[in-house]
Design an enzyme around this catalytic site. Structure first.
Site, mmCIF file in Angstrom:
data_model
loop_
_atom_site.group_PDB
_atom_site.id
_atom_site.type_symbol
_atom_site.label_atom_id
_atom_site.label_comp_id
_atom_site.label_asym_id
_atom_site.label_seq_id
_atom_site.Cartn_x
_atom_site.Cartn_y
_atom_site.Cartn_z
ATOM 1 N NE ARG A 71 -1.657 -1.635 3.434
ATOM 2 C CZ ARG A 71 -2.807 -2.271 3.717
ATOM 3 N NH1 ARG A 71 -3.776 -1.641 4.180
ATOM 4 N NH2 ARG A 71 -2.627 -3.773 3.852
ATOM 5 C CB THR A 72 3.953 2.333 1.646
ATOM 6 O OG1 THR A 72 3.223 2.271 3.057
ATOM 7 C CG2 THR A 72 4.816 3.843 1.779
ATOM 8 C CE LYS A 99 21.649 -8.551 -11.506
ATOM 9 N NZ LYS A 99 21.407 -7.921 -12.547
ATOM 10 N NE ARG A 121 8.091 0.782 3.367
ATOM 11 C CZ ARG A 121 7.039 0.327 3.882
ATOM 12 N NH1 ARG A 121 6.708 -0.786 4.030
ATOM 13 N NH2 ARG A 121 6.081 1.469 4.645
ATOM 14 C CG HIS A 151 5.802 4.637 7.896
ATOM 15 N ND1 HIS A 151 5.875 5.131 6.670
ATOM 16 C CD2 HIS A 151 5.253 3.430 7.685
ATOM 17 C CE1 HIS A 151 5.447 4.705 5.841
ATOM 18 N NE2 HIS A 151 4.676 3.475 6.497
#
Ligand code: NCD
Length: 335
Positions: A71-72, A99, A121, A151
């Protein structure tokens, strides 16, 4: 973990405009209120036929998600599109860092693509600060959740949801319930609620899920739901962050549910017009019973809708601050 510097020196311009959005901690009340006012106008706009404004036209927003999110990420994407930006979603979880590419190399690559804003995030606390310290000066950084730390857009969408349903913050008693220990959401909510002048802030949790010295943030601590929920106006439930629990902090989920899960009986301790919130994803039958999550007092889906508006407000303000800053810089260069 990344090193910490004064967040406001980083997230505000010299005349106090938002430039990056890293944390709600320490931001002035006027700025938080301005974000909510701007977001309110975007909520109204989302009810119109045409949902777009040109505030970020010609700008490129890169969503850098080092940790999974549904959702974010999707509400940031929609928010950027409704501001007319070009949007790039990078699920870095599954790309170059696997990688062996370093964070700095990833950043330099994106800068070379001329992205104007990074929405970040990351599972490590301090990651968004670190990126804001290391990007070129014309890129704005928005924290979409860093470790257990902050947040801030989630907290602001929660504040918008509360304000749209309850009006003024001053008379409100707000309870935050559940896994406070691992929650970046709870920390950002507490800072925002305090700055916006909420009457009383409570946290309710088993002792094992309470951070030490949490009272220092200006909250009242309860370990019992019947006492903690008495006469509250707003109940903010949190998800049990099982992925962050390194040791057995709970006897069992069913024990947690028995003591702290929000059902109709526990809801009855709160005021008759109390509202229920949860940032999602919800664990039905662990923190909250379906009857309450889907019931008339639940604002869980309003939170999602308001999330788009708040993210539009934060992105447009940060871009504005960034451009103002650039103007200041070029005047200095000319001088
Ligand atoms: C929160 C998060 O990721 O911190 N969720 C979200 O942003 N929608 C809360 C959670 O995961 O419990």
């Amino acid at each position: 973990m990344f090193e910490a510097t004064d967040p406001n020196a980083l997230q505000l311009t010299s005349d106090g405009q938002l430039r990056h959005f890293l944390t709600t901690e320490g931001l002035p009340r006027e700025l938080l209120t301005e974000i909510l006012d701007t977001a309110d106008s975007f909520v109204d706009m989302s009810q119109q036929q045409v949902k777009k404004v040109p505030l970020l036209r010609g700008k490129t927003v890169a969503n850098l998600f080092f940790e999974n999110s549904t959702r974010t990420l999707s509400t940031f994407e929609l928010a950027a599109k409704r501001l007319s930006a070009d949007v790039l979603n990078l699920n870095i979880n599954t790309s170059s860092t696997k990688k062996g590419e370093t964070l700095k190399d990833t950043l330099m690559t994106l800068e070379a693509m001329h992205a104007d804003m990074f929405v970040v995030r990351h599972a490590d606390s301090g990651a968004a600060h670190f990126i804001a310290q290391h990007v070129t000066p014309n890129v704005a950084v928005i924290n979409a959740g860093d470790g257990r730390h902050a947040h801030p857009t989630q907290a602001m969408l929660d504040m918008l949801t509360i304000r749209r349903h309850k009006g003024d913050f001053a008379p409100l008693t707000v309870a935050i319930v559940g896994d406070i220990l691992h929650s970046r959401v709870a920390r950002s909510q507490i800072h925002a609620l305090r700055t916006l002048g909420a009457g009383e802030i409570r946290v309710i949790a088993p002792k094992t899920l309470l951070p030490r010295h949490i009272e220092a943030l200006g909250v009242k601590v309860y370990t019992d739901m019947a006492m903690g929920l008495r006469d509250v106006d707003v109940i903010m439930m949190l998800r049990l962050q099982k992925e962050r629990m390194q040791s057995a902090l709970l006897p069992s989920e069913s024990e947690f549910y028995k003591l702290y899960g929000l059902n109709r009986d526990k809801l009855a301790y709160a005021k008759p017009d109390a509202v229920v919130m949860h940032p999602g994803p919800i664990n039905r039958g662990v923190e909250i019973e379906s009857e309450v999550a889907d019931g008339p007092r639940s604002l869980i889906l309003d939170q999602v809708t308001n999330g788009i508006a708040v993210r539009m407000a934060v992105m447009s303000k940060a871009m504005g601050g960034q451009m103002a800053q650039r103007g200041e810089l070029s005047q200095e260069e000319q001088a």
